[in-house]
Design an enzyme around this catalytic site. Sequence first.
Site, short mmCIF file in Angstrom:
data_model
loop_
_atom_site.label_atom_id
_atom_site.label_comp_id
_atom_site.label_asym_id
_atom_site.label_seq_id
_atom_site.Cartn_x
_atom_site.Cartn_y
_atom_site.Cartn_z
N GLU A 39 10.26 -12.58 6.68
CA GLU A 39 8.93 -12.00 6.87
C GLU A 39 7.94 -13.16 6.94
OE1 GLU A 39 6.23 -8.25 5.33
OE2 GLU A 39 7.67 -9.13 3.95
N ALA B 247 -0.12 -9.99 1.28
CA ALA B 247 0.34 -10.77 0.14
C ALA B 247 1.01 -12.08 0.55
CB ALA B 247 1.31 -9.94 -0.70
N GLN B 248 1.07 -12.37 1.86
CA GLN B 248 1.69 -13.61 2.32
C GLN B 248 0.77 -14.80 2.02
OE1 GLN B 248 4.76 -13.59 3.65
NE2 GLN B 248 4.94 -11.36 3.75
N ARG C 56 -14.24 -5.95 20.53
CA ARG C 56 -14.22 -7.38 20.79
C ARG C 56 -15.18 -7.65 21.94
NH1 ARG C 56 -7.89 -9.06 19.60
NH2 ARG C 56 -7.52 -7.44 18.05
N ASP D 148 10.08 -2.00 0.72
CA ASP D 148 9.26 -3.22 0.69
C ASP D 148 8.94 -3.58 -0.77
OD1 ASP D 148 7.84 -5.44 1.45
OD2 ASP D 148 6.09 -4.36 2.19
#
Length: 387
Positions: free
Chosen positions: A127, A138-139, A224, A275
């Site tokens: 991941e 949370a990375q 955008r 997860d």
Amino acid sequence: MVTSIVNGKIILPDGICSGVLVMDGGTIKGVVDNVPPGSEVIDAEGDYVSPGFIDMHTHGAGGADFMDGTVGAYLTAARTHAMHGTTLLYPTTLTSTDEDLYDSFETYRKAVAENRDGAAFGGMHLEGPYFSPLFAGAQDPRWLRCPKREEYMEILERCPDLARWSFAPELDGASEFAAELMKRGIVASIGHTNATFGECDAAFRAGARLMTHFYSCMSTVSRRNAFRFAGTVEYGYWQDGMDVEIIADGIHVPEDLLKLLLKIKGVGKVSLVTDSMRAAGMPEGKSILGGLAGGQEVIVEDGVAKLMDRSAFAGSVATADRLVSTMVKTAGCGISDAVRMLTANPAGVMGVLDRKGTIAPGKDADVVIFDEDINVRRTIINGNIIY
């Protein structure tokens, strides 16, 4: 040894039946009317007899995380998940240095050799680190980067056990990366992404066929330069060839979105995943997200991990039985559909449906017995009672 499971409600691909489920060693022989002579008998006592649950996205359980870097952590997590009906899982890493990844590969191989009484390991799921910093979740943002061919080719060569890799398709080089994964038979999965509809389509055409924890850490309709763009969620709904996985703890994806997903996407294209972090299967309270050495302190309460300031979720503490329960009791699924999303569907996504995911002659004897409230009574892996 021939083993027969009697007095159970057997969940088959085309419905629920009664009868005797016969296993010979590690293989399913079939469903018959009578117990074969000399067979060892397991009485299901009226409970459901299901294919073993397959969790294709988990970081740990039982106080252990796969990023702890020890064989013991792998085995502890595997045993804990087996207690909750998981018979096959895919250990998942967090974004980290390449050195930590390489250590994980070595630890995985050692754990496979020593795993005797836990859920089997089906291969590794990376991941990251090719994620959007806007949807890092949370990375660890220190290690996020774009895919560079020289780097990922070395990782691929050093990890023959790699089964899946999650990435953000809007990054430079992402389509070439997805194509390389597809060429090698590795599942390319879209996640932690700020991609537009078009960028997702480019990844799909390159080989991506799965979306990582749908709704969580992914873009939706945005403006955008004053113009509206459809995002990852919209592409997931639109593209019939795309499977999605969801963290079905009833918290990451609430009831209304679960029902919307099933109505639009359909049961056949949804897989359930935990997860889960290390606190799965543990009492609530403080825990560590990620490896013990450099992880982040979090608080587990209300059935989910949160940042210490309660400003955001910090991971799932679900186990597989909870996923089935959520889909039945919250999303209104029938038991067969809920089980399909945790057995046949992930088996198909991961390319193991020829031997896993359903109760059928010739398939591996991975079976779970659970009651009406989805309490797991027995877990059988390769014909052996593990729990």
